[in-house]
Design a protein around this motif. Structure first.
Motif, PDB file in Angstrom:
ATOM      1  N   UNK A 603      42.690  67.494  56.076  1.00 40.79           N
ATOM      2  CA  UNK A 603      43.366  66.804  54.970  1.00 40.79           C
ATOM      3  C   UNK A 603      43.716  65.379  55.371  1.00 40.79           C
ATOM      4  N   UNK A 604      44.223  65.228  56.584  1.00 40.14           N
ATOM      5  CA  UNK A 604      44.603  63.895  57.037  1.00 40.14           C
ATOM      6  C   UNK A 604      43.379  62.990  57.139  1.00 40.14           C
ATOM      7  N   UNK A 605      42.324  63.508  57.758  1.00 36.36           N
ATOM      8  CA  UNK A 605      41.171  62.647  58.023  1.00 36.36           C
ATOM      9  C   UNK A 605      40.445  62.247  56.736  1.00 36.36           C
ATOM     10  N   UNK A 606      40.478  63.100  55.718  1.00 37.53           N
ATOM     11  CA  UNK A 606      39.799  62.756  54.473  1.00 37.53           C
ATOM     12  C   UNK A 606      40.775  62.263  53.408  1.00 37.53           C
ATOM     13  N   UNK A 607      42.011  62.112  53.771  1.00 38.14           N
ATOM     14  CA  UNK A 607      42.996  61.591  52.821  1.00 38.14           C
ATOM     15  C   UNK A 607      43.216  62.494  51.624  1.00 38.14           C
ATOM     16  N   UNK A 608      43.244  63.806  51.839  1.00 40.99           N
ATOM     17  CA  UNK A 608      43.360  64.732  50.708  1.00 40.99           C
ATOM     18  C   UNK A 608      44.819  65.100  50.428  1.00 40.99           C
ATOM     19  N   UNK A 609      45.148  65.144  49.177  1.00 41.11           N
ATOM     20  CA  UNK A 609      46.472  65.608  48.754  1.00 41.11           C
ATOM     21  C   UNK A 609      46.551  67.106  49.056  1.00 41.11           C
ATOM     22  N   UNK A 610      47.638  67.538  49.639  1.00 44.07           N
ATOM     23  CA  UNK A 610      47.736  68.929  50.089  1.00 44.07           C
ATOM     24  C   UNK A 610      48.864  69.652  49.384  1.00 44.07           C
ATOM     25  N   UNK A 617      47.653  80.214  49.395  1.00 40.74           N
ATOM     26  CA  UNK A 617      46.749  79.471  50.269  1.00 40.74           C
ATOM     27  C   UNK A 617      46.932  77.989  50.057  1.00 40.74           C
ATOM     28  N   UNK A 618      46.042  77.186  50.598  1.00 40.28           N
ATOM     29  CA  UNK A 618      46.261  75.750  50.626  1.00 40.28           C
ATOM     30  C   UNK A 618      45.128  75.067  49.879  1.00 40.28           C
ATOM     31  N   UNK A 619      45.498  74.179  48.974  1.00 44.56           N
ATOM     32  CA  UNK A 619      44.507  73.462  48.177  1.00 44.56           C
ATOM     33  C   UNK A 619      44.502  72.008  48.634  1.00 44.56           C
ATOM     34  N   UNK A 620      43.297  71.468  48.830  1.00 45.81           N
ATOM     35  CA  UNK A 620      43.130  70.085  49.270  1.00 45.81           C
ATOM     36  C   UNK A 620      42.479  69.315  48.134  1.00 45.81           C
ATOM     37  N   UNK A 621      43.194  68.376  47.542  1.00 47.11           N
ATOM     38  CA  UNK A 621      42.723  67.713  46.333  1.00 47.11           C
ATOM     39  C   UNK A 621      42.224  66.303  46.607  1.00 47.11           C
TER      40      UNK A 621
END
Ligand code: SRM
Ligand SMILES: Cc1cc2nc3c(=O)[nH]c(=O)nc-3n(C[C@H](O)[C@H](O)[C@H](O)COP(=O)(O)OP(=O)(O)OC[C@H]3O[C@@H](n4cnc5c(N)ncnc54)[C@H](O)[C@@H]3O)c2cc1C
Ligand code: SF4
Ligand code: FES
Lengths: 879, 109
Positions: A603-610, A617-621
């Protein structure tokens, strides 16, 4: 004080002699009202009053007894103390003897009190069944504060000792029994209501009402046994109640039993003193509340008028007023009793009033029943259908307060107007015209109906175009469809079950056709079963789903790829700005710290909203199309696989922590949830389906809100099916009890596959079960008794699914042809969509709004202020 | 006319986006080999996603359904055939020519 010399003269009733001594036996609700009323009357100040009350409490609100379970203290139930001011109150003493000659009352504490006037307000006691074992520890009645205290302590102590929620039985399904059952349920006890007759509330509702009521109660998760006569209570080794035995020799486990088999007037003092009592008990009074001894009065539940006692507080209060009036010199007359009642059990509405059973000669019934919604309403009317005589309301008693005042009066309106649903919840063609069907666009049922009848619409799409119903979130579409079909049917037009203009078959028919012909490509299927054209966004995904259910084909294999909605095509969920979200599978919600770290790093490396989802579970937007393979390579390398958040397939199996950690868990719910999730992952179905596993009846996994819900029991697993949240929430219904794990899984296998094969496009399990022939019983026959002879076939199909499952994302990463589909532009495969713009909020980025875009972006997409255009680097501009 | 891509870069019955200057165009190749070009921006959501919709037919018309809210458009004319209850909005279309395995875009219409 033992003697009186003032001879009592019955003609003295019109005035009270100076410093007369009044004794009241019983300090319950009616005695309290009597004292209150007396105090307010002139002439009463000359009375000296003694009250004898056996309970160790000041008068309290017995009607509100159940709230004591949640009340902070008994004080909250106390009735106002003023009526007892200046009165001698022998608290905690029981009157044991009346000497009518001497005009004295003696108590168990040895006090003897002389009276000129004596009022008996001793109420009733709760009856028990004199079956063997009825005095065992853990057996209670439900009448007093002490009873409630005892029940509460027993539950606390036993559930601690047993380390699990208790099972309880309430014997008697009347008003009080149901209230007691509700109270036990509220305390976490699994309750069975045992009723000897054929229906609940047999004194208040008729057979049909009883049936509707039973459904409502069962929907609340309580069990009901009718026609069950208890013959014995069984004990454990320590002499505690352990269960019930019935006249048909069947048994029921129970750690606590409450008798609620009726009340008996406490007329023992009066009997011993030779007062007249009614054949079925109760001290006989005249319409002035006087007993056969003119110096003695009786009021409340202990008093019998025309041979009958009343187990309700309202008639008792009337008697209290009459007696107070008489003692102060008046001549009031008891007006008769209104026995209207409303059940106090949260979530279950029942009211019964007036001539509920239609005993009046020539009376007419008007009935509205909606078994699906659990509603039954009946009005009893005079023979000319004008005057309201009584009624029964089950499932929706919202009109009780407006109807009761109309008893004996002309209704003045069409009676059915009082019976129609007050709030529309159940999807039914009988919806009143004014009911709002589509809440997004505020479209009422009549607009949808007239779209069909006036505007000539023939299907949902037409009605959608015409009225906008279903045009926003789409949740109301099934309801719109029902209404449209109902109107078409009324007009004698055939209702099409065709999938769309390209296939004349329904989804279930097409499924069978494809299964039998063995065709495996859309073109072949269209040619063989279709009616021309090249398909559309309705039939293509449906066929893709059918093909996938029949044999785990990869969504991007060959022609299959052309059938997929964008979510299935790129195996991610489309977001409002055209980016996607990524949801790795986290079976059962269990995740290692290492797994969490990997997700965090991605998430951090691709700049995804978490965000943590509602499905454990966890969604990465905010992932761009061309980034999806890179993101997934990282996830797959770390051992994650697709979570199918995009597919019409298994979503999650929610679990609670279960017996491995939880002190109440009776089975390993996490392990089962993981096993189920891994078993059904990837299985394509008509709509998404969800499961839940709870480790005990506390139900922390909310399993009954899922398509498949499993709840651990001491002996195995209870299986519930057909639940969902969403637009029309439904609780799952019990399919089978106490299954071992193997049987459980086999049963779920069959349930799921039977659903996959026969449900309509985008139909979830609840409406599917509802429409199945025989409903849940029919379903049980198919999956447990194999009434259709398809079980073997279903079992084989599931075995095939489990054997051939492969992670779609892993397979995609291994195949350059599939990877080529993730180009952002055919002529610039790795260039980000230049229209994407983001704003930082609470430390993460989100899509910019239109307003933010127009204010923040100038010439050619150069960002200013807080806005950034998604570039090859994913820096978020910090404002 | 501008060359955008090879015909073989387009998969039958599936769309692809192309970047033409700073314009985003959605290209579609139907089963019988015709190629159509319409705007990539979905007029109902504003997102640039039309190339990712499902390709099919309505009567005679080759169509794409927006992946966002499912409005259906005629690929030949850009006309909205099913506005899903909203006001119909037409898509811009481009002239397309396929020569020697190359796809060329002409004027926007
Ligand atoms: C992410 C999440 C919300 C969240 O932030 O927590 C979510 C997000 C979406 N939900 Fe949901 N739902 C999420 C949990 C739920 C739940 C709660 C649950 O599962 O416990 C419900 C109610 C329970 C149920 O389904 O019975 C729920 C009921 C719906 C519905 C209504 C279904 C119905 O039968 O009425 C839809 C619409 C549909 O599927 O047609 C929907 C559709 C959607 C879609 C797929 C809408 C869409 O097409 O874009 C959302 C996009 C997901 C995405 O990742 O981009 N979502 N959705 C949750 C993902 C859970 C997961 O891990 O997979
Ligand atoms: C859980 C529950 C819910 C109820 N809900 C409703 C409802 O919704 N609506 C409704 O109308 N009614 C309801 N009732 C019934 C209602 O509580 C009674 O009708 C009402 O309390 C009757 O009042 P009473 O004063 O006649 O008797 P009680 O309230 O029973 O009072 C009699 C008192 O006299 C005492 N006593 C008896 N014998 C002696 C003696 N020899 N010496 C000294 N003291 C003695 C008793 O211990 C008791 O304290 C409910 C009852 C219960 C238990
Ligand atoms: S996550 Fe679910 S509830 Fe929330 S906006 Fe999306 S669909 Fe609606
Ligand atoms: S579209 Fe009808 S309720 Fe949302």
């Amino acid at each position: 004080m033992t003697e009186t010399d003032a001879p009592y003269r019955s003609d003295m009733a019109s005035s009270v002699s100076t410093s007369s001594h009044l004794v009241v036996v019983g300090a319950g609700m009616v005695a309290h009202r009597f004292l209150e009323s007396l105090r307010a009357r002139e002439g009463a100040e000359r009375l000296t009053i003694t009250v004898i009350g056996e309970e160790d409490a000041a008068p309290y609100d017995r009607v509100g007894l159940t709230s004591f379970f949640s009340a902070a203290s008994a004080d909250e139930l106390s009735l106002s103390p003023e009526p007892l001011d200046g009165i001698r109150f022998l608290r905690g003493e029981r009157a044991v003897r009346i000497d009518r000659e001497a005009r004295t009352v003696t108590t168990d504490a040895g006090s003897t009190v002389r009276y000129d006037e004596l009022v008996l307000a001793t109420g009733s006691y709760a009856a028990e069944l004199a079956v063997e074992g009825y005095r065992l520890a853990g057996v209670f009645v439900y009448r007093t504060l002490d009873d409630v205290r005892g029940i509460r302590e027993w539950i606390a102590q036993r559930s601690q000792a047993l380390g699990r929620p208790l099972r309880g039985a309430v014997i008697g399904g009347g008003l009080l029994g149901l209230e007691a059952a509700g109270a036990l349920d509220g305390l976490g006890v699994g309750v069975t209501i045992v009723q000897s007759s054929n229906r609940l509330l047999s004194a208040q509702v008729d057979d049909a009402g009883g049936e509707a009521l039973r459904r409502l109660i069962e929907q609340r998760g309580l069990d009901v046994r009718t026609n069950s006569r208890t013959t014995e209570l069984a004990a454990d080794a320590a002499g505690r109640v352990a269960g019930l035995r019935f006249d048909d020799l069947s048994t029921l486990d129970a750690d606590i039993v409450i008798f609620s088999v009726g009340v008996r007037p406490r007329d023992e003092l009066a009997r011993a003193a030779g007062l007249e009592v009614a054949p079925r008990g109760g001290v006989v009074i005249d319409d002035g509340c006087r007993t056969s001894d003119p110096a003695i009065w009786a009021i409340g539940e202990v008093a019998a008028v025309d041979g009958q006692c009343f187990g309700l507080v309202a008639p008792g209060y009337s008697m209290a007023e009459v007696a107070a009036d008489r003692l102060a010199g008046g001549d009031a007359v008891f007006p008769g009793a209104d026995l209207s009642t409303k059940l106090k059990l949260s979530g279950v509405e029942v009211a019964s009033f007036g001539d509920a059973f239609g005993a009046t000669p020539g009376s007419l019934d008007v009935v509205y029943a909606d078994p699906i919604a659990g509603v039954y309403k009946k009005l009893v009317l005079s023979d000319d259908a004008k005057t309201l005589l009584g009624g029964i309301l089950v499932g929706d008693a919202s009109n009780y307060s407006s109807l009761r005042p109309l008893l004996g009066a002309e209704l003045g309106a069409d009676p059915s107007a009082y019976l129609l649903p007050s709030d529309v919840e159940a999807p039914t063609g009988e919806l009143p015209d004014a009911a709002v069907v589509c809440s997004c666009n505020n479209v009422a049922a009549h607009s949808i109906r007239s779209a069909v009848t006036e505007e000539g619409c023939t299907d949902v799409a037409g009605v959608k175009a015409c009225t906008r119903a279903g045009a926003a979130c789409g949740s109301c579409v099934p309801l719109v469809k029902k209404l449209v079909n109902a109107e078409l049917a009324k007009a004698g037009r055939t209702v099409s079950t065709a999938l769309c203009e390209h296939f004349p078959l329904s989804r279930a028919q097409l499924f069978d056709a494809v299964r039998i012909t063995g065709l495996r490509s859309f073109s072949e299927i269209l040619e063989r079963h279709g009616s021309g054209g090249r398909g559309c966004d309705l039939c293509k995904p449906a066929v893709a789903s059918i093909l996938a259910s029949l044999g785990n084909v990869h969504p991007l294999d060959g022609e299959n790829a052309t059938l997929q909605d964008t979510n299935d095509h790129v195996m991610a969920n489309l977001q409002r700005d055209g980016s996607y979200s990524v949801v790795p599978r986290i079976p059962g919600g269990e995740i290692t710290p290492e797994g969490l770290v990997v997700i965090g790093e991605v998430a951090r490396d691709f700049g995804l909203y978490t965000k943590i989802t509602g499905g454990q579970r966890i969604d990465l937007f905010g992932a761009r199309l061309e980034q999806l393979p890179d993101i997934w390579r990282r996830l797959v390398d770390a051992g994650f696989e697709s979570g199918h958040a995009y597919g019409k397939s298994l979503r999650t199996v929610k679990s609670c922590v279960g017996s491995t950690w939880c002190r109440y868990g009776v089975q390993d719910s996490v392990k089962l949830a993981i096993d189920l999730e891994l078993r059904y992952r990837g299985l394509r179905s008509p709509h998404k389906f969800k499961m839940g596993v709870s480790g005990c009846a506390r139900e922390c996994a909310e399993a009954r809100g899922k398509d498949v819900g499993v709840i651990a029991t001491e002996k195995g697993w209870n299986l519930y099916v057909g639940g969902n949240g969403g637009f029309t929430p439904r609780h799952a219904q019990l399919l089978a009890e106490d299954l071992d794990t193997e049987t459980l899984i086999r049963t779920i296998d069959r349930f799921v596959l039977y659903y996959v094969r026969t449900a309509d496009r985008l139909q979830r399990t609840a409406p599917w079960v509802e429409e199945l022939e025989g409903g849940i019983d029919g379903l049980r026959d198919v999956v447990l008794n194999d009434s259709l002879g398809i079980a073997e076939d279903l079992d084989e199909a599931m075995a095939r699914h489990v054997d051939t499952y492969r992670d779609e994302w892993k397979a995609t990463l291994e195949d350059p042809e599939k990877l080529a589909r993730f180009a952002s532009f055919v002529n610039a495969p790795r260039t980000p969509d230049p229209s994407l713009a983001y704003v930082e909020e609470r430390g993460q980025r989100r899509p910019a709004t239109d307003a933010e875009r127009s204010s923040g972006i100038s010439n050619g997409g150069v960002a200013s202020g807080a806005i950034t255009i998604a570039g090859p680097t994913l820096e978020v501009v910090r404002s | 006319m501008i060359a955008v891509c090879g015909l073989n870069d387009l998969l039958p019955e599936r769309g692809a986006a192309a970047l033409v200057g700073d314009e985003q165009v959605a290209l579609f190749r139907t089963l019988d080999g015709d190629v159509y070009a319409v705007q990539q921006q979905d007029p109902y959501s504003g997102a640039h996603v039309l190339s990712r919709g499902i390709v099919g037919s309505r009567g005679e018309a080759p169509t794409v359904a927006s992946p966002m809210y499912k409005q259906v458009f005629d690929l030949r004319t850009g006309e909205c055939l099913d506005p899903q209850g909203r006001i119909p909005r037409r898509l811009r279309t481009w002239q397309v020519e396929v020569r020697a395995g190359q796809v060329y875009l002409g004027e926007a219409r």
